[in-house]
Design a protein around this motif. Sequence first.
Motif, mmCIF file in Angstrom:
data_model
loop_
_atom_site.group_PDB
_atom_site.id
_atom_site.type_symbol
_atom_site.label_atom_id
_atom_site.label_comp_id
_atom_site.label_asym_id
_atom_site.label_seq_id
_atom_site.Cartn_x
_atom_site.Cartn_y
_atom_site.Cartn_z
ATOM 1 N N PHE A 215 0.808 -1.306 0.197
ATOM 2 C CA PHE A 215 0.213 -0.502 0.115
ATOM 3 C C PHE A 215 1.054 1.182 -0.008
ATOM 4 O O PHE A 215 0.832 1.991 -0.783
ATOM 5 C CB PHE A 215 -0.714 -0.374 0.744
ATOM 6 C CG PHE A 215 -1.511 1.348 0.993
ATOM 7 C CD1 PHE A 215 -2.713 1.466 0.334
ATOM 8 C CD2 PHE A 215 -1.507 2.383 2.291
ATOM 9 C CE1 PHE A 215 -3.198 2.542 0.587
ATOM 10 C CE2 PHE A 215 -2.182 3.472 2.110
ATOM 11 C CZ PHE A 215 -3.385 3.622 1.700
ATOM 12 N N ILE A 216 2.147 1.817 0.827
ATOM 13 C CA ILE A 216 3.117 2.253 0.686
ATOM 14 C C ILE A 216 3.203 2.881 -0.616
ATOM 15 O O ILE A 216 3.697 3.946 -0.728
ATOM 16 C CB ILE A 216 4.258 2.236 1.627
ATOM 17 C CG1 ILE A 216 3.690 1.985 3.189
ATOM 18 C CG2 ILE A 216 4.819 3.314 1.851
ATOM 19 C CD1 ILE A 216 4.383 1.625 4.141
ATOM 20 N N LYS A 217 3.582 1.616 -0.955
ATOM 21 C CA LYS A 217 4.150 1.577 -2.724
ATOM 22 C C LYS A 217 3.337 2.132 -3.776
ATOM 23 O O LYS A 217 3.710 3.319 -4.437
ATOM 24 C CB LYS A 217 5.092 -0.045 -3.389
ATOM 25 C CG LYS A 217 5.606 0.490 -4.118
ATOM 26 C CD LYS A 217 5.798 -1.130 -5.265
ATOM 27 C CE LYS A 217 7.404 -0.331 -6.080
ATOM 28 N NZ LYS A 217 7.133 -2.432 -5.894
ATOM 29 N N TYR A 218 2.202 2.128 -3.416
ATOM 30 C CA TYR A 218 1.111 2.223 -4.444
ATOM 31 C C TYR A 218 0.436 3.780 -3.566
ATOM 32 O O TYR A 218 -0.977 3.629 -4.396
ATOM 33 C CB TYR A 218 0.263 0.589 -5.107
ATOM 34 C CG TYR A 218 1.321 0.426 -6.228
ATOM 35 C CD1 TYR A 218 2.127 0.232 -7.581
ATOM 36 C CD2 TYR A 218 2.296 -0.781 -5.134
ATOM 37 C CE1 TYR A 218 2.571 -0.151 -8.048
ATOM 38 C CE2 TYR A 218 2.562 -1.570 -6.218
ATOM 39 C CZ TYR A 218 3.017 -1.437 -7.612
ATOM 40 O OH TYR A 218 4.456 -1.811 -8.429
ATOM 41 N N HIS A 219 -0.103 3.212 -2.400
ATOM 42 C CA HIS A 219 -1.216 4.377 -1.982
ATOM 43 C C HIS A 219 -2.113 5.952 -2.726
ATOM 44 O O HIS A 219 -2.727 5.870 -2.979
ATOM 45 C CB HIS A 219 -0.013 5.002 -0.576
ATOM 46 C CG HIS A 219 0.160 6.287 -0.745
ATOM 47 N ND1 HIS A 219 1.708 5.772 -0.218
ATOM 48 C CD2 HIS A 219 0.162 7.894 -0.771
ATOM 49 C CE1 HIS A 219 2.032 6.855 -0.768
ATOM 50 N NE2 HIS A 219 1.244 8.395 -0.674
ATOM 51 N N SER A 220 -0.809 6.008 -3.745
ATOM 52 C CA SER A 220 -1.231 7.651 -4.188
ATOM 53 C C SER A 220 -2.295 7.599 -5.496
ATOM 54 O O SER A 220 -3.015 8.515 -5.906
ATOM 55 C CB SER A 220 0.240 7.926 -5.152
ATOM 56 O OG SER A 220 0.519 6.947 -5.647
#
Length: 402
Positions: A215-220
């Motif tokens: 999620f941190i990697k793709y949260h945007s």
Amino acid sequence: MDKKSFWFYLEPYTLLFLMGRNILIYNELNHKYLEYLDINSENLLHLVKLLIDDKNNYCIQIDENILQENDVINFINIVRSSFSGDLVERTSEIKPLITKPQIILNNSREYLKLDSNYSIGYKSKLLLREITISTGAYTSKIKCNNIFFSNNPNSNDFLIYHYLDKISFELQSFPHMEVVNLICYPNSNYEQIIRFNEKNKNIFKTINHIEIETFIKYHSIFEDDINLKIYIKPPISTQLRDYLKIIEKNNISFCCFVSNEQELSEASELQKTLNLNLDFYPLLSSNLEFFEKNVFFNKEDIQHQKLSVKEILSKKLFNSNFFGRIVLDENGSITPYFNYTSNLNISNYCLIDSIIQELEQGKFWFLTRNSVNPCKNCIYCLFCPPISEFEIELGKYDLCNI
């Protein structure tokens, strides 16, 4: 002088079970569990057998002489004092009108075959209420749970993406669809996942399940109106703690994987520190001792439940952990749960085909405790939680200490 006779009956909100020489009474109104084990009195056992006989409809005639036996009168007194039934003098041939509790599953295999008004295919469309779709895979991850695990770790061009539009279209014909779960991986195609969310947000609810690192990697790319369930696993780094504080939103829920006491303790502390609404998901590996302590249930756990008669009787007919649910893996295989081999694939079958097959030939939707050993020989089998994937993986149905 003629001896008196009586009507002895149970209330329709009462359930009576007999297993061997063990008796269990449950009262839905006050949630009382009345237990009699290793009964010695043949008269009492005979009385209970008559009560549970369907043709007697929870009401039997007893003579005055049987009330001279202590075991019988004590049983009757406890039934009366718990408001689970009553004993009234018989003044006519007309029995008190009592209805023994029962439940009928309109979508059982037998009922569907007998119902000539609708085809199995038509009625099956009323059943599907939840579908889970795996959108990716890991290249290296042990089989430790039934959410983030895949059978196809080598391909990035997953077959499932070729059929998302077909799935969206088919799901619209299921009126009772509650939720679509999308399991997200580091190598998932997030452009297509977002497209699927947007396309169907006004048709049915979608929840995107994703581990915190991914999620941190793709949260945007996740908009505020997209439902997320974020999974974390101890040890929790400082970076993750800081990030969790930022993403506290109404459409985000959290689940923590735990596999031992230390991880459970750390997760509980995290829950307190960050004031998170945190669910716990136990990981199954070689940690049976941890499961026995934290997942297995005992008699006290069961007797603290406030179940309805309908809930209890329904456990005799179907398994609520599986019933109405199907899973699609990244290869397109249609299965009743993850890690199960199936001959059905979304590339050449419709979703309705998988439901019909499960109704006609499958075993998981109707895998109940009263149909398997050793549970079917336990008087509490209908009070226990339904058989789960954990038990299937363990090959052990009695996750209890009873």
